[in-house]
Design a protein around this motif. Structure first.
Motif, PDB file in Angstrom:
ATOM      1  N   LEU A 182     -81.239 -16.404 -40.194  1.00 36.97           N
ATOM      2  CA  LEU A 182     -80.549 -17.067 -39.088  1.00 36.97           C
ATOM      3  C   LEU A 182     -79.561 -16.126 -38.411  1.00 36.97           C
ATOM      4  O   LEU A 182     -79.427 -16.120 -37.183  1.00 36.97           O
ATOM      5  N   PHE A 183     -78.876 -15.316 -39.202  1.00 38.33           N
ATOM      6  CA  PHE A 183     -77.951 -14.329 -38.625  1.00 38.33           C
ATOM      7  C   PHE A 183     -78.720 -13.322 -37.780  1.00 38.33           C
ATOM      8  O   PHE A 183     -78.266 -12.923 -36.700  1.00 38.33           O
ATOM      9  N   GLY A 184     -79.882 -12.906 -38.275  1.00 39.61           N
ATOM     10  CA  GLY A 184     -80.696 -11.943 -37.541  1.00 39.61           C
ATOM     11  C   GLY A 184     -81.206 -12.501 -36.221  1.00 39.61           C
ATOM     12  O   GLY A 184     -81.358 -11.764 -35.244  1.00 39.61           O
ATOM     13  N   TYR A 185     -81.472 -13.812 -36.176  1.00 45.54           N
ATOM     14  CA  TYR A 185     -81.930 -14.415 -34.927  1.00 45.54           C
ATOM     15  C   TYR A 185     -80.787 -14.490 -33.922  1.00 45.54           C
ATOM     16  O   TYR A 185     -80.974 -14.241 -32.729  1.00 45.54           O
ATOM     17  N   GLY A 186     -79.606 -14.815 -34.406  1.00 45.00           N
ATOM     18  CA  GLY A 186     -78.440 -14.848 -33.530  1.00 45.00           C
ATOM     19  C   GLY A 186     -78.129 -16.242 -33.020  1.00 45.00           C
ATOM     20  O   GLY A 186     -79.018 -17.096 -32.892  1.00 45.00           O
ATOM     21  N   ASP A 187     -76.866 -16.475 -32.740  1.00 40.09           N
ATOM     22  CA  ASP A 187     -76.417 -17.786 -32.266  1.00 40.09           C
ATOM     23  C   ASP A 187     -76.505 -17.921 -30.748  1.00 40.09           C
ATOM     24  O   ASP A 187     -76.357 -19.022 -30.212  1.00 40.09           O
ATOM     25  N   ASP A 188     -76.722 -16.802 -30.034  1.00 37.72           N
ATOM     26  CA  ASP A 188     -76.660 -16.840 -28.577  1.00 37.72           C
ATOM     27  C   ASP A 188     -78.028 -16.986 -27.928  1.00 37.72           C
ATOM     28  O   ASP A 188     -78.162 -16.883 -26.711  1.00 37.72           O
ATOM     29  N   ARG A 189     -79.078 -17.224 -28.724  1.00 37.69           N
ATOM     30  CA  ARG A 189     -80.412 -17.404 -28.176  1.00 37.69           C
ATOM     31  C   ARG A 189     -80.816 -18.873 -28.248  1.00 37.69           C
ATOM     32  O   ARG A 189     -80.428 -19.591 -29.162  1.00 37.69           O
ATOM     33  N   PRO A 190     -81.640 -19.329 -27.304  1.00 41.08           N
ATOM     34  CA  PRO A 190     -82.222 -20.670 -27.453  1.00 41.08           C
ATOM     35  C   PRO A 190     -83.182 -20.679 -28.638  1.00 41.08           C
ATOM     36  O   PRO A 190     -83.644 -19.621 -29.087  1.00 41.08           O
ATOM     37  N   LEU A 191     -83.475 -21.861 -29.147  1.00 41.76           N
ATOM     38  CA  LEU A 191     -84.404 -21.958 -30.273  1.00 41.76           C
ATOM     39  C   LEU A 191     -85.738 -21.322 -29.902  1.00 41.76           C
ATOM     40  O   LEU A 191     -86.198 -21.437 -28.763  1.00 41.76           O
ATOM     41  N   PRO A 192     -86.352 -20.628 -30.841  1.00 42.79           N
ATOM     42  CA  PRO A 192     -87.620 -19.953 -30.532  1.00 42.79           C
ATOM     43  C   PRO A 192     -88.726 -20.941 -30.201  1.00 42.79           C
ATOM     44  O   PRO A 192     -88.746 -22.072 -30.696  1.00 42.79           O
ATOM     45  N   GLU A 193     -89.631 -20.493 -29.347  1.00 42.32           N
ATOM     46  CA  GLU A 193     -90.786 -21.324 -29.010  1.00 42.32           C
ATOM     47  C   GLU A 193     -91.680 -21.513 -30.231  1.00 42.32           C
ATOM     48  O   GLU A 193     -92.281 -22.567 -30.418  1.00 42.32           O
ATOM     49  N   ARG A 194     -91.726 -20.490 -31.053  1.00 42.73           N
ATOM     50  CA  ARG A 194     -92.595 -20.529 -32.228  1.00 42.73           C
ATOM     51  C   ARG A 194     -92.054 -19.544 -33.254  1.00 42.73           C
ATOM     52  O   ARG A 194     -91.551 -18.477 -32.893  1.00 42.73           O
ATOM     53  N   THR A 195     -92.159 -19.902 -34.524  1.00 44.64           N
ATOM     54  CA  THR A 195     -91.657 -19.046 -35.599  1.00 44.64           C
ATOM     55  C   THR A 195     -92.742 -18.885 -36.655  1.00 44.64           C
ATOM     56  O   THR A 195     -93.350 -19.867 -37.079  1.00 44.64           O
ATOM     57  N   ILE A 196     -92.975 -17.650 -37.081  1.00 45.01           N
ATOM     58  CA  ILE A 196     -93.901 -17.390 -38.191  1.00 45.01           C
ATOM     59  C   ILE A 196     -93.179 -16.536 -39.224  1.00 45.01           C
ATOM     60  O   ILE A 196     -92.647 -15.469 -38.904  1.00 45.01           O
ATOM     61  N   HIS A 197     -93.148 -17.043 -40.452  1.00 43.97           N
ATOM     62  CA  HIS A 197     -92.546 -16.308 -41.562  1.00 43.97           C
ATOM     63  C   HIS A 197     -93.657 -15.623 -42.359  1.00 43.97           C
ATOM     64  O   HIS A 197     -94.593 -16.278 -42.829  1.00 43.97           O
ATOM     65  N   PHE A 198     -93.556 -14.314 -42.515  1.00 40.57           N
ATOM     66  CA  PHE A 198     -94.467 -13.558 -43.374  1.00 40.57           C
ATOM     67  C   PHE A 198     -93.756 -13.323 -44.704  1.00 40.57           C
ATOM     68  O   PHE A 198     -92.647 -12.772 -44.743  1.00 40.57           O
ATOM     69  N   CYS A 199     -94.397 -13.745 -45.786  1.00 40.48           N
ATOM     70  CA  CYS A 199     -93.759 -13.600 -47.099  1.00 40.48           C
ATOM     71  C   CYS A 199     -94.816 -13.622 -48.191  1.00 40.48           C
ATOM     72  O   CYS A 199     -95.920 -14.129 -47.998  1.00 40.48           O
ATOM     73  N   GLY A 200     -94.452 -13.066 -49.336  1.00 41.11           N
ATOM     74  CA  GLY A 200     -95.273 -13.222 -50.516  1.00 41.11           C
ATOM     75  C   GLY A 200     -95.075 -14.611 -51.093  1.00 41.11           C
ATOM     76  O   GLY A 200     -94.022 -15.237 -50.923  1.00 41.11           O
ATOM     77  N   PHE A 201     -96.082 -15.124 -51.808  1.00 33.54           N
ATOM     78  CA  PHE A 201     -95.972 -16.480 -52.339  1.00 33.54           C
ATOM     79  C   PHE A 201     -94.777 -16.618 -53.270  1.00 33.54           C
ATOM     80  O   PHE A 201     -94.117 -17.662 -53.302  1.00 33.54           O
ATOM     81  N   GLY A 202     -94.469 -15.572 -54.021  1.00 32.19           N
ATOM     82  CA  GLY A 202     -93.349 -15.636 -54.949  1.00 32.19           C
ATOM     83  C   GLY A 202     -92.010 -15.833 -54.276  1.00 32.19           C
ATOM     84  O   GLY A 202     -91.038 -16.242 -54.915  1.00 32.19           O
ATOM     85  N   HIS A 203     -91.925 -15.544 -52.959  1.00 32.80           N
ATOM     86  CA  HIS A 203     -90.690 -15.736 -52.201  1.00 32.80           C
ATOM     87  C   HIS A 203     -90.777 -16.923 -51.248  1.00 32.80           C
ATOM     88  O   HIS A 203     -89.895 -17.121 -50.409  1.00 32.80           O
TER      89      HIS A 203
END
Length: 525
Positions: free
Chosen positions: A261-282
């Motif tokens: 959330l910090f990386g996205y920033g507070d000054d942007r509108p909500l993203p149109e679409r979000t995809i999280h890439f992660c290993g299953f263990g995380h």
């Protein structure tokens, strides 16, 4: 301000270097999607961070007799360098110990959630090491997972991705001195998930989770959502900003969620679409904890998940550390980013574990040398010999060109599907690119005999023009997978880099333009 397409990748813990399993997991695949969308003209925010306050950093420091900040800083620099050498281009990499305002931002979020009752105090059993005189949490404690019986650290099992409370581990022992742990009562701060049962269930149902992740989430609901510890009595990490817990630090999983959330920033509108890439263990952090933080703030963020399994290294020599052929730095030095990227995309573990085989990495290099680079080398040599190194003043043609052109148009549509977020399949993208190169290479071999005809009368030039058009298109079509070689090819053809993956890239070069092929291979080295 435009609404971006937000892509995230799991922040790696800075207790060691990146190895080939990390690259085969979230990072290269996420970069492929990011590059494709940018070429399409989509606004993209591609972000991650480094988990500098992970308990594994502290454990590594204790074992090495070093300060945790030294361990974290050293490996963070190495990880960042490996990303760059791999061609992975993030827009934002959160650096917890360097970024201005980060610590205060996380503390404010934590404090706000506590004030709203999302975070509450609980007293539970927690393992303790008497010889080390230290509470054991996270990577400090090792035992058997109470859910799947796999070897697990405290807090989270990376095999089944289910949380544990440390005291739930079977036969826990200290990760530093191996002494069996003693359970002691400890008051910590938790996020009780049960109050979010209905909202989480609705959220997961609407998200379209991958099957294994859906099974995890549904099992959590069926078994009763647990309380998740978000603070620990510890020496390393961000201090808990709540009265009554002076020696506690914020949990690494909570911080990883907040880091996104910090990386996205507070000054942007909500993203149109979000995809999280992660290993299953995380996956728990991305699919459970992050949504809870957002939902508790009244934010319904559409999120999707691209989850990979483990890339397993079974060779005992490699596991023991006597063989260094799995570390990103060594592999990039030996094979280059093109070879390594295409290999990890081909071997990417989806739905099941994949075992690393060094011979398949060699096969990836062989494919580039014997097919991709061999065709391009013949093409540039022919242009130099038959057209004075200039793009021929002839329209694309030659025997079989009409059929090849139709196949290329079908292939690029399939390629767009493989690159696209709705049907993302980078392994198929690599296979399609290989097929394109084989098709045009065969076309080049067939038409090379035109120069032997007594009545040739420049009949060979349309085939050269056709192959140059395909090469130019390939510099765009292959760029998401192999950006280094694709940009090298674009420079050789004087073509613009980073064009969309579309049939519009399949155009002849301007007649008379001088080519500038490099002295070495185009793809890999």
């Amino acid at each position: 301000m435009s609404t971006p397409f937000w892509i995230t990748a799991t922040p790696p813990a800075t207790h060691g270097e990146l190895h080939i399993g990390h690259l085969a997991g979230p990072y290269v695949a996420a970069d492929v999607l990011s590059r494709y969308l940018r070429a399409e003209g989509e606004p993209v925010l591609f972000s991650t961070g480094t988990a500098d306050h992970s308990s594994s950093v502290h454990v590594r420091a204790l074992r090495a007799g070093r300060k945790p900040e030294e361990v974290s800083e050293g490996y963070r620099a190495a990880i960042t360098a490996d990303w760059l050498r791999s061609g992975i281009e993030f827009d934002r990499v959160v650096r917890p110990r360097q970024d201005r305002g980060y610590g205060r931002w996380v503390a404010d979020l934590f404090q706000r959630l506590h004030a709203e009752g999302v975070i509450a105090a609980r007293t539970r059993l927690l393992p303790y090491c008497e010889p080390c005189d230290r509470w054991l949490y996270g990577a400090h404690v090792t035992g058997s997972c109470p859910h799947c019986a796999a070897v697990s650290d405290g807090g989270m099992c990376h095999e089944c991705a289910r949380p544990n409370d440390g005291g739930d581990l079977v036969e826990p022992h200290c990760a530093v001195c191996a002494t069996p742990a003693v359970p002691r009562r400890c008051r910590r701060l938790y996020i009780p998930l049960e109050p979010f049962r209905e909202t989480l269930a609705d959220y997961w149902a609407a998200t379209g989770l991958p099957p294994r992740l859906a099974a995890l989430c549904e099992s959590l609901v069926e078994d009763g959502l647990p309380d998740i510890a978000v603070s620990h009595p510890a020496e390393w990490g961000l201090s808990v900003p709540v009265d009554g817990f002076p020696d506690h630090r914020i949990d690494g999983c909570f911080e990883a969620a907040a880091m996104h959330l910090f990386g996205y920033g507070d000054d942007r509108p909500l993203p149109e679409r979000t995809i999280h890439f992660c290993g299953f263990g995380h996956a728990f952090c991305h699919a459970v904890l992050l949504p809870v933080i957002l939902l508790s703030q009244g934010i319904k963020l559409p999120q999707e998940f691209c989850v990979n399994e483990s890339f397993v290294i079974e060779d005992k020599a490699i596991v023991s550390g006597s063989d260094h052929k799995v570390w990103a730095l060594d592999l990039l030095t030996e094979y280059g980013s093109d070879t390594l990227r295409r290999h990890v995309l081909q071997a990417r573990p989806l739905g099941r574990r994949t075992v690393f085989h060094a011979d398949r990495l060699d096969a990836a290099r062989k494919e580039l040398d014997e097919n991709w680079n061999s065709w391009l080398s013949r093409l540039f040599a022919a242009v130099r010999a038959e057209s004075a190194g200039l793009a021929p003043a002839a329209l694309p043609g030659g025997t079989g060109w009409e059929v090849l052109g139709q196949r290329l148009l079908r292939a690029v549509e399939d390629l767009r599907e493989a690159y696209g977020p709705d049907t993302f399949d980078p392994r198929r993208a690599v296979a399609l690119l290989d097929e394109i190169v084989r098709l045009v290479s065969d076309f080049g071999h067939v038409n090379a005999h035109e120069t032997c005809r007594p009545t040739a009368d420049c009949r060979h030039l349309p085939a050269l023009s056709a192959q140059l058009a395909v090469a130019s298109a390939l510099s765009a079509w292959a760029r998401p997978v192999m950006p280094e070689g694709a940009d090298r090819l674009a420079a050789a053809l004087k073509a613009a880099p980073g064009r969309p993956v579309s049939d519009a890239a399949l155009v002849p070069l301007p007649p008379g333009s001088r080519l500038a092929p490099p002295s070495g291979p185009i793809f890999g080295f």
